[in-house]
Design an enzyme around this catalytic site. Sequence first.
Site, short mmCIF file in Angstrom:
data_model
loop_
_atom_site.label_atom_id
_atom_site.label_comp_id
_atom_site.label_asym_id
_atom_site.label_seq_id
_atom_site.Cartn_x
_atom_site.Cartn_y
_atom_site.Cartn_z
N GLY A 110 -45.72 -53.85 -72.67
CA GLY A 110 -45.19 -53.80 -74.03
C GLY A 110 -44.85 -55.12 -74.68
O GLY A 110 -44.32 -55.14 -75.78
N GLY A 111 -45.19 -56.23 -74.02
CA GLY A 111 -44.86 -57.54 -74.60
C GLY A 111 -45.49 -57.74 -75.98
O GLY A 111 -44.82 -58.18 -76.92
N LYS A 112 -46.76 -57.39 -76.09
CA LYS A 112 -47.42 -57.63 -77.38
C LYS A 112 -46.91 -56.64 -78.42
O LYS A 112 -46.77 -56.98 -79.60
CB LYS A 112 -48.95 -57.55 -77.22
CG LYS A 112 -49.48 -58.65 -76.31
CD LYS A 112 -50.98 -58.73 -76.30
CE LYS A 112 -51.48 -59.62 -75.19
NZ LYS A 112 -51.32 -59.03 -73.84
N ASP A 130 -50.12 -45.86 -74.31
CA ASP A 130 -50.64 -46.21 -72.98
C ASP A 130 -50.82 -44.93 -72.18
O ASP A 130 -49.95 -44.05 -72.21
CB ASP A 130 -49.69 -47.16 -72.23
CG ASP A 130 -50.44 -47.95 -71.16
OD1 ASP A 130 -50.78 -49.13 -71.40
OD2 ASP A 130 -50.70 -47.37 -70.08
N ARG A 135 -46.07 -46.72 -66.79
CA ARG A 135 -46.08 -47.95 -67.59
C ARG A 135 -45.48 -47.72 -68.98
O ARG A 135 -44.89 -48.63 -69.55
CB ARG A 135 -47.49 -48.53 -67.64
CG ARG A 135 -47.91 -49.11 -66.28
CD ARG A 135 -49.35 -49.53 -66.25
NE ARG A 135 -49.67 -50.65 -67.12
CZ ARG A 135 -49.51 -51.94 -66.81
NH1 ARG A 135 -49.02 -52.28 -65.64
NH2 ARG A 135 -49.85 -52.89 -67.66
N ASP A 161 -55.60 -41.11 -74.28
CA ASP A 161 -56.73 -41.91 -73.80
C ASP A 161 -57.31 -42.60 -75.03
O ASP A 161 -57.84 -41.93 -75.93
CB ASP A 161 -57.76 -40.97 -73.15
CG ASP A 161 -59.00 -41.73 -72.71
OD1 ASP A 161 -59.16 -42.92 -73.07
OD2 ASP A 161 -59.83 -41.12 -72.02
N ASP A 179 -55.83 -54.36 -76.43
CA ASP A 179 -55.67 -55.32 -75.33
C ASP A 179 -56.13 -54.56 -74.07
O ASP A 179 -55.33 -53.95 -73.36
CB ASP A 179 -54.19 -55.73 -75.25
CG ASP A 179 -53.95 -56.87 -74.27
OD1 ASP A 179 -54.81 -57.75 -74.16
OD2 ASP A 179 -52.88 -56.87 -73.63
N CYS A 232 -57.87 -60.32 -70.58
CA CYS A 232 -57.59 -61.54 -69.82
C CYS A 232 -58.72 -61.76 -68.81
O CYS A 232 -58.54 -62.42 -67.79
CB CYS A 232 -56.21 -61.50 -69.16
SG CYS A 232 -55.99 -60.15 -68.02
#
Length: 292
Positions: A110-112, A130, A135, A161, A179, A232
């Site tokens: 959840g940072g972004k 999510d 999570r 989904d 992301d 990433c």
Amino acid sequence: MSDNKGPEGFEKFYSAIFQERWPSLKEALLGEKRHVAVVNPFSKFKFPGDHPRIAGISFEHAVGEVFPQPEKTEAGYANYYLLDAASVLAIEALDLAPGERVVDLCAAPGGKSLLCALKLKNQGLLVSNDRSAARRARIHKIFDEYLPKTEQKNHKVTGHDSSKWCLYEKSAYDKILLDAPCSSERHVLLDQRELATWAPGRTKALAVSQFAMLASALDVVKVGGTIVYSTCALSKLENDDVIEKLHHKREGRFEVLQKEFAIGEKTEFGWQVLPDTSGWGPFYLSIIRRLR
Ligand SMILES: C[S@@+](CC[C@H](N)C(=O)[O-])C[C@H]1O[C@@H](n2cnc3c(N)ncnc32)[C@H](O)[C@@H]1O
């Protein structure tokens, strides 16, 4: 085990992609991770004195190798959120304004999403989605640690989904952050068990599901709205190649917006930050605007 798998396979796969750059890139991936501390305005925290900053990061922030873990201030909220500077670029690329309708399709931990919330200022709509229930609990926890409940009225957490979202909602959001789950090679390199079971098929399978999520997002964003696709992952297969496939399969329905940032390098359809040159990342992003 075939030498296309495990540590030897990994080495062969990435040295073929990055060639003479691979040894220094690998060394940087194995090195210490740096962080940006994005200040939480609700904590009333201030870093003392002058701190190095990164051009183009619009959040109040400080840069450093090691920060103490975030802690609650007297105001009752955590002082700062630690993340890779390259991850902040995804939020800068979204260019959010209060009042917009936004969905973060793969949001946990959840940072972004938290940074999106700081930009939206409790106006419009922010959906943090999510598929993993465990999570998702972390998203709630982070939001409660950083934001007063009264500042979360525009925030919803869902568990769909994201590759099937377009079956239920179309042309509904101004901005989408995708992301995507990816190979996370930095993590693989640092974990002997992950490295032992690495296989090239994993990257290919991830690229298939990344494309499915992106193709769905293209239906879910409004015409004229933007999607930031990010990973990433190191490999082009999960980055530019996913955008290239969208060009083939959804021709004429979108354009790529090329934007430059203070850290990283241009790719064919986006921007990549790699730690050998910048000390940040790995992180890739592409900005897509829906045309029809
Ligand atoms: C790279 S992480 C997201 C990190 C997050 N954006 C952040 O900044 O904290 C990818 C996330 O995608 C979720 N995920 C994987 N497949 C999914 C799917 N089909 N639909 C929705 N979420 C999915 C995973 O549970 C994981 O939390």
